[in-house]
Write an enzyme that holds these catalytic residues in place. Structure first.
Site, PDB file in Angstrom:
ATOM      1  N   TRP A 133      17.209  12.692  -0.014  1.00  0.00           N
ATOM      2  CA  TRP A 133      15.992  12.411  -0.795  1.00  0.00           C
ATOM      3  C   TRP A 133      15.707  13.615  -1.700  1.00  0.00           C
ATOM      4  O   TRP A 133      15.721  13.501  -2.920  1.00  0.00           O
ATOM      5  CB  TRP A 133      14.818  12.094   0.155  1.00  0.00           C
ATOM      6  N   GLU A 171      14.245  -4.713  -0.658  1.00  0.00           N
ATOM      7  CA  GLU A 171      14.316  -3.466   0.106  1.00  0.00           C
ATOM      8  C   GLU A 171      15.410  -3.534   1.185  1.00  0.00           C
ATOM      9  O   GLU A 171      16.055  -2.540   1.484  1.00  0.00           O
ATOM     10  CB  GLU A 171      12.952  -3.214   0.777  1.00  0.00           C
ATOM     11  N   ASP A 228       0.840  -1.206   0.000  1.00  0.00           N
ATOM     12  CA  ASP A 228       0.000   0.000   0.000  1.00  0.00           C
ATOM     13  C   ASP A 228       0.872   1.253   0.000  1.00  0.00           C
ATOM     14  O   ASP A 228       0.769   2.085   0.895  1.00  0.00           O
ATOM     15  CB  ASP A 228      -0.913  -0.025   1.241  1.00  0.00           C
ATOM     16  N   GLU A 229       1.739   1.353  -0.998  1.00  0.00           N
ATOM     17  CA  GLU A 229       2.657   2.488  -1.059  1.00  0.00           C
ATOM     18  C   GLU A 229       2.910   2.845  -2.521  1.00  0.00           C
ATOM     19  O   GLU A 229       2.278   3.724  -3.056  1.00  0.00           O
ATOM     20  CB  GLU A 229       3.944   2.138  -0.306  1.00  0.00           C
ATOM     21  N   HIS A 237      12.538  -3.766  -4.975  1.00  0.00           N
ATOM     22  CA  HIS A 237      12.894  -2.408  -4.540  1.00  0.00           C
ATOM     23  C   HIS A 237      14.242  -2.095  -5.159  1.00  0.00           C
ATOM     24  O   HIS A 237      15.232  -2.698  -4.809  1.00  0.00           O
ATOM     25  CB  HIS A 237      13.036  -2.459  -3.019  1.00  0.00           C
TER      26      HIS A 237
HETATM   27  C1  RAM Z   1      10.077   3.447   2.751  1.00  0.00           C
HETATM   28  C2  RAM Z   1      10.716   2.798   1.562  1.00  0.00           C
HETATM   29  C3  RAM Z   1      11.297   3.802   0.620  1.00  0.00           C
HETATM   30  C4  RAM Z   1      12.175   4.772   1.358  1.00  0.00           C
HETATM   31  C5  RAM Z   1      11.396   5.430   2.477  1.00  0.00           C
HETATM   32  C6  RAM Z   1      12.233   6.365   3.302  1.00  0.00           C
HETATM   33  O1  RAM Z   1       8.875   3.996   2.404  1.00  0.00           O
HETATM   34  O2  RAM Z   1      11.740   1.955   2.020  1.00  0.00           O
HETATM   35  O3  RAM Z   1      12.049   3.116  -0.339  1.00  0.00           O
HETATM   36  O4  RAM Z   1      12.673   5.752   0.489  1.00  0.00           O
HETATM   37  O5  RAM Z   1      10.884   4.442   3.338  1.00  0.00           O
END
Ligand code: RAM
Length: 931
Positions: free
Chosen positions: A573, A785, A513-514, A806
């Site tokens: 970011w 991830e 859900d992202e 990821h």
């Molecule tokens: C989560 C995911 C995403 C990352 C953020 C900070 O939502 O791991 O890849 O960029 O955290």
């Protein structure tokens, strides 16, 4: 709408220069074709070939030279409104013969084009001896609708909010709708173009036939600022007499429950469609059919429910045969509501390719769990898209389709990592027999598909399920192979990470859900993606989204499009705003990407500054996200001080902005950003490094050293010492990495620059946690991830934030191409190319091909006994610098001849044991004794 920010001015200036130069150099009436082979691969802007619905009224032109040609000395471009005017009577623009080796991104030199204009162009070049080429084939482009005022249509749709279901957080879940319009065409049609977009996502039909294969069009942009439109040539679908336009419309991202159940754009109203069909009759007259109050709609179609995270429900009993064809009885359909086009939201042509079905993966094996009636189909590859089903069913039964990326050890589904995403589809059968279906307005991340509810008298067959792999419609751009199976699997996993997360925008993950455009992930992976796929337009488009998402104070959101709307930024970011434009420029040589984004870069540097005291940053940060072995209180952010990270990125952002300013000819700004970079670097060194080059005021992490070294923030003496400490932190970790999202891409770059390539090979080829091969040893077919998302011994990482698709750690792909295979740009756009392969790690061979803007670059090496062999290709109109791992110049043969014979001047690097020499465009077979 105001387009492309500063790009316009920059271009106009260059255009004027070129026009003047062109008119000076134009040889009267010289449109003579020469005898050299014609230029090839004509493209516009970020690589568009003969586009329709194009977005730019002042395009830039590129072409490639035939392979035999070494250099271009001049070119000439002619542009006309009709193909028959070319090349002799171009009525729009004639660049004249321009003495230049430029064959990429040459600006259009006449007045901007208008919406719907179709123009034709050809190019011719002169080689190094001044001989002319033949004219190229004729290429064309046709613009889409560039301005809101080009639309005569209105937004239309049913009010689905009033009887919507209320989901989590009271969010309205809209039932998908069908919209239709019957219309007459009075005589024979010469051409028909459909311009269409939606608040939501759509598919369309004319007279029962699909208008395109696009998936989830128009895609995802900051809908409160910009909605993209699609242009389709539908000449073959319309007919004289009765016709029907029909659309399915669903929520998509616009009306979806984005992350953690927020409704961002769609809290008011219901999904809407905007459509305009322009018909040109054979007799020259024109007719337009537009979306307006005369259309009708229904929510009683077969798609009962569609949601990106949760899945789709399809009831075949509600199919409406012929609904998008003439003569269908739509008496019980309702009149649509209409809404005018708002001047505040720009409706502009989509500036990259929509998502499509790109590959089909067959089921490899079937698993029947011990209990229950469900059957699991294993595609043996984690992928993103939808299942394609051909399943026997009984009338009235419901097929339930579940997904998972991996199984639990007991063979059941692991779905904890979908979190609240239901990711389940249902199909209700209207008759006995085989159904043929795939969902339309949702997508899933999966390797396994579980079916229940099929005809139990039939034996499950692999043909029942295959995977339709969906991603933005771009082609592959490079290949990488080696003699090492796991390295090849890593390359494969990187490519699948890319395929899985380039779904209209760059997403962090495709399954839970992202599925958001996380900026940090994007900045670390962009360089690797540019090697593997033709994604320049994809990135350029997302950078526009990023610009539109930047806060007034210069902050850049965590994700773009910004669905968090919390006005918060994070170092590492938000830096996507400077790092990606600069990297795209390095890879393409296109200054447009810098001019378009320069203001955003400056604003981001200014924002950095507001987060500092005496140049030391206190900016919020996700830090070195998911660093392995981090201390308990790090909250996933790793052990590197956020102040160190913020200050390092502040300096780096100023440095890259300075470089961009220089390229754009803004000399004063280049100097002041350079000075800022130097000042911040100095403050950084004082604050975070002691006299022994060791990190102070925080934990001494690998990432802390990597940031300082890669961003060049230390004075010479301290830098030398810091390098030693980096090596110590690595050896203390038993030569394993200890890096998260931010540090990982820097590790190979820094160790390589230090000459520690054996160490880097060692880290890359570690089999134990944390390492790249570790996840491969646990069965990974994509990037994960976390370094430990799953292990055969301990099972899944207990945290539900555990995507198995990821791309961030795939950032090592850049080093695989640049150094293991050995292809690197020495000048922007690969005008000058470094071919410097790096044997090591026990590899006996490795190689890559890369379709650079000038043409294919190749570097492919192998070792046989003590001899090193290299096949290298340097494309036309570029030069190369080749480095091979030998010091024995006498042993070197180039295309079978010694270097002395060939008069090749070389130099030897004693520390690296390499011999380096310059080459012109061409192909080279090289062999040499290894030291
Ligand atoms: C989560 C995911 C995403 C990352 C953020 C900070 O939502 O791991 O890849 O960029 O955290």
């Amino acid at each position: 709408m105001k387009k492309n920010n500063g790009a316009g001015h920059h271009r106009i200036f260059m255009v004027l220069q070129l026009a003047i130069l062109g008119s000076i150099l134009l040889l009267g009436g010289c449109t003579d074709a020469g005898s050299l082979e014609k230029p090839l691969d004509l493209s516009l802007n970020e690589g568009f070939k003969d586009p329709i619905g194009f977005y730019d009224d002042t395009p830039v032109f590129s072409w490639k030279l035939p392979q035999k040609i070494k250099v271009q000395s001049a070119y000439r471009i002619v542009v006309a409104s009709k193909p028959e005017l070319l090349p002799n009577s171009p009525d729009l623009w004639d660049s004249g013969k321009v003495v230049s080796d430029r064959s990429l991104y040459v600006p259009y030199g006449a007045k901007p084009l208008s919406s719907r204009d179709k123009v034709f162009w050809q190019v011719q070049f002169w080689d190094g001896n001044g001989s002319a080429s033949q004219w190229s084939d004729t290429a064309f482009m046709e613009l889409g609708l560039l301005r809101n005022s080009d639309w005569g249509a209105q937004w239309i749709g049913l009010d689905t909010k009033k009887d919507s279901i209320k989901g989590r957080n009271n969010i309205s879940i809209h039932t998908p709708q069908l919209l239709r319009k019957d219309f007459e065409l009075k005589t024979q049609v010469a051409e028909a173009k459909l311009y269409v977009t939606a608040k939501g996502v759509f598919t369309g039909k004319i007279n029962g036939k699909a208008i395109s294969d696009d998936v989830m069009a128009p895609g995802w942009t900051p809908y409160d600022k910009r909605i993209e439109s699609m242009t389709y040539d539908v000449t073959d679908l319309v007919q004289e007499g009765e016709n029907t336009l029909g659309f399915q419309l669903a929520s998509g991202w616009h009306f979806g429950r984005m992350l953690w159940n927020k409704m961002i754009w769609g809290s008011n109203g219901s999904p809407k469609l905007l459509a305009q069909l322009k018909v040109l009759y054979a007799d020259g007259s024109v007719e337009q059919i537009v979306s307006d109050g005369t259309w009708t709609g229904t929510t009683k179609g077969p798609i009962r429910f569609s949601e990106i995270y949760d899945g789709e429900i399809y009831d075949a009993n509600m199919e409406l045969p012929g609904w998008a064809s003439p003569k269908f009885n739509a008496d019980n359909w309702s009149k649509v509501e209409t809404m005018p086009i708002s001047p505040k939201i720009a409706i502009v042509p989509k500036r990259h390719h929509a998502v499509r079905n790109k590959l089909v993966l067959p089921t490899q094996s079937i698993i029947k769990p011990k209990e229950g009636k469900a059957v699991i189909f294993n595609l043996e590859q984690n992928m993103v898209g939808v299942p394609k089903l051909r399943v026997p069913m009984k009338k009235g039964d419901t097929l339930k389709i579940r997904f998972s990326e991996m199984l639990d050890p007991d063979g059941t589904f692991y779905t904890d990592n979908y979190r609240s995403a239901k990711s389940t589809d249902y199909y209700i059968a209207s008759k006995d027999g085989l159904i043929d279906w795939n969902p339309t307005f949702t997508f899933h991340g999966f390797q396994y598909v579980e079916l229940s509810g099929f005809d139990a008298t039939k034996t499950p067959d692999k043909d029942w399920v295959s995977g339709l792999v969906q991603y933005s419609d771009f082609d592959a751009n490079g290949t990488f192979t080696s003699s090492h199976d796991k390295l090849n699997q890593l390359q494969n996993n990187i490519v699948w990470g890319l395929r899985g997360n380039f779904f209209d925008i760059p997403t962090d993950c495709p399954q839970r859900d992202e599925r958001l455009g996380w900026t940090g992930d994007a900045q670390v992976f962009a360089p690797t993606s540019m090697f593997n796929a033709k994604v320049y337009s994809f990135w350029a488009s997302w950078l526009q989204t990023l610009r539109e998402s930047q806060f007034k104070n210069g902050g850049v959101p965590f994700v773009a499009p910004d669905v968090l709307k919390n006005d918060r930024a994070s170092s590492g970011w938000g830096d996507a705003a400077v790092i990606i434009p600069w990297d795209l420029y390095r890879r393409t040589g296109d200054t447009t990407v810098l001019s378009e984004n320069y203001q955003m870069m400056k604003n981001w540097v200014a924002y950095h500054e507001t987060q500092t005291a005496e140049l030391i940053s206190d900016m919020n940060s996700f830090g070195d996200w998911l660093q392995p072995f981090q201390s308990e209180d790090s909250r996933k952010r790793g052990d590197t001080s956020k102040n160190l990270i913020g200050t390092a990125f502040f300096a780096h952002a100023a440095n890259l902005t300075s470089k961009a300013a220089e390229v754009l000819g803004k000399t004063q700004e280049a100097t002041s950003y350079h000075n800022l970079y130097k000042e911040v670097a100095k403050a950084f060194e004082n604050e975070f490094f002691d006299a022994e080059g060791k990190i102070k005021n925080g934990t001494a992490t690998q990432t802390g050293y990597l940031l300082a070294l890669d961003f060049e923030l230390l004075s010479d003496a301290i830098e030398e010492k810091a390098k030693g400490h980096l090596i110590t932190t690595i050896s203390e970790a038993d030569n394993h990495l200890r890096t998260g999202f931010l540090g990982t891409p820097l590790l190979p770059r820094v160790l390589d620059a230090m000459g520690e390539t054996d160490l880097m090979y060692g880290i890359l080829m570690k089999e134990t946690y944390p390492s790249w091969f570790y996840s491969i040893n646990q069965g990974a077919t994509t990037m994960w991830e976390r370094w430990n998302s799953y292990s055969r011994l301990e099972g899944y990482n207990p945290e539900s934030m555990n995507s198995l698709n990821h791309y961030a750690y795939g950032a090592v792909g850049e080093w695989m191409y640049e150094r293991i295979a050995g292809i690197q740009p020495l000048e922007p756009g690969y005008k000058k190319i470094r071919i410097a392969p790096l044997p090591g790690g026990g590899l006996t061979s490795a190689g890559a091909t890369y379709d650079s803007p000038y043409g294919v670059v190749r570097s492919s090496w192998h070792i046989n006994g003590d001899t090193f062999y290299l096949e290298a290709e340097v494309p036309s109109n570029t030069t190369g610098v080749i480095s091979i791992p030998t010091r024995e110049k006498e042993s070197v043969l180039v295309n079978g001849q010694g270097m002395e014979q060939l008069n090749i001047v070389s130099s030897t690097d004693k520390t690296e044991n390499t011999l380096t020499f310059q080459v012109s465009a061409g192909t080279y077979s090289i062999q040499a004794n290894l030291d």
